[in-house]
Design a protein around this motif. Structure first.
Motif, PDB file in Angstrom:
ATOM      1  N   GLU A  15      -8.825   5.064  -3.597  1.00  0.00           N
ATOM      2  CA  GLU A  15      -8.827   5.755  -2.112  1.00  0.00           C
ATOM      3  C   GLU A  15      -9.224   4.509  -1.205  1.00  0.00           C
ATOM      4  OE1 GLU A  15     -11.178   8.963  -2.133  1.00  0.00           O
ATOM      5  OE2 GLU A  15      -9.865  10.320  -3.239  1.00  0.00           O
ATOM      6  N   SER A  53       1.842   9.429  -5.755  1.00  0.00           N
ATOM      7  CA  SER A  53       1.912  10.777  -5.245  1.00  0.00           C
ATOM      8  C   SER A  53       3.065  11.116  -5.992  1.00  0.00           C
ATOM      9  CB  SER A  53       2.121  10.853  -3.964  1.00  0.00           C
ATOM     10  OG  SER A  53       3.411  10.116  -3.449  1.00  0.00           O
ATOM     11  N   LEU A 109      -6.369   1.770  -0.866  1.00  0.00           N
ATOM     12  CA  LEU A 109      -5.111   2.387  -0.393  1.00  0.00           C
ATOM     13  C   LEU A 109      -5.364   2.959   0.951  1.00  0.00           C
ATOM     14  CD1 LEU A 109      -3.313   3.618  -3.516  1.00  0.00           C
ATOM     15  CD2 LEU A 109      -3.347   1.451  -2.485  1.00  0.00           C
ATOM     16  N   VAL A 149       0.754  -1.191  -0.119  1.00  0.00           N
ATOM     17  CA  VAL A 149      -0.003   0.159   0.165  1.00  0.00           C
ATOM     18  C   VAL A 149       0.963   1.179  -0.001  1.00  0.00           C
ATOM     19  CG1 VAL A 149      -1.684   1.309   1.378  1.00  0.00           C
ATOM     20  CG2 VAL A 149      -2.122  -1.118   0.978  1.00  0.00           C
ATOM     21  N   ARG A 150       1.974   1.220   0.896  1.00  0.00           N
ATOM     22  CA  ARG A 150       2.779   2.550   0.839  1.00  0.00           C
ATOM     23  C   ARG A 150       3.383   2.635  -0.257  1.00  0.00           C
ATOM     24  NH1 ARG A 150       5.093   1.147   6.549  1.00  0.00           N
ATOM     25  NH2 ARG A 150       3.350   1.829   7.853  1.00  0.00           N
ATOM     26  N   THR A 172       0.900   4.244  -2.802  1.00  0.00           N
ATOM     27  CA  THR A 172       0.642   5.565  -2.478  1.00  0.00           C
ATOM     28  C   THR A 172       1.664   6.488  -2.931  1.00  0.00           C
ATOM     29  OG1 THR A 172       1.482   5.281  -0.367  1.00  0.00           O
ATOM     30  CG2 THR A 172      -1.014   5.120  -0.780  1.00  0.00           C
ATOM     31  N   SER A 173       3.194   5.989  -2.771  1.00  0.00           N
ATOM     32  CA  SER A 173       4.245   6.638  -3.138  1.00  0.00           C
ATOM     33  C   SER A 173       4.439   6.854  -4.555  1.00  0.00           C
ATOM     34  CB  SER A 173       5.329   6.135  -2.369  1.00  0.00           C
ATOM     35  OG  SER A 173       6.790   6.586  -3.160  1.00  0.00           O
TER      36      SER A 173
END
Length: 149
Positions: A145, A56, A148, A48-49, A52-53
């Protein structure tokens, strides 16, 4: 190859259990190749990280385009390319994400080698990294959304 080719003793030949032994001509391979699974387990939090990384970073570089919906009238590649031109997308690695499967977009996108179409719940880090531009529908943003969060 299931039975002994000759008896164990008395023939003068060496002991043999099968004609399929690797020592025999036409026999099997000693260490034959076997299919291997090279998959590695990744912890859910780490996955998940990473997602998201990556997302972004794509947003920081203005490589994510959010549209209200991704629709074309019929399953024609020409119409999909016109739609991409209308959105002013000229990159050669485009990822299109929707929240539900649209057959016309899928059929139109599969004929263009630099366009990949997928559902938002199926997207993975490799697809995101390989894409120069990501086109996301508003519905698929909600799916991302939730996935994550």
């Amino acid at each position: 190859g299931g039975r002994k080719p000759w008896k164990q003793k008395g023939t003068g030949n060496a002991r043999a259990g099968s004609i399929r032994s690797p020592l025999w001509v036409g026999g099997g391979r000693t260490f034959a190749a076997r299919p291997r699974n090279f998959a590695q387990k990744i912890n859910r939090k780490m996955y998940v990280r990473s997602m998201t990384s990556i997302l972004s970073q794509l947003v920081r570089e203005n490589r994510v385009h959010v549209v209200t919906e991704i629709k074309i009238a019929e399953a024609k590649t020409k119409q999909l390319l016109e739609q991409l031109n209308n959105w002013k997308i000229d990159s050669k690695a485009v990822l299109i994400l929707t929240h539900e499967m649209d057959a016309s977009v899928m059929l139109a996108a599969r004929n263009v080698h630099w366009v990949k179409y997928d559902l938002a719940q199926n997207v993975n880090p490799v697809d995101l990294i390989c894409a120069e531009t990501v086109i996301v529908s508003e519905g698929s943003l909600k799916v991302l959304e939730e996935r994550l969060a």
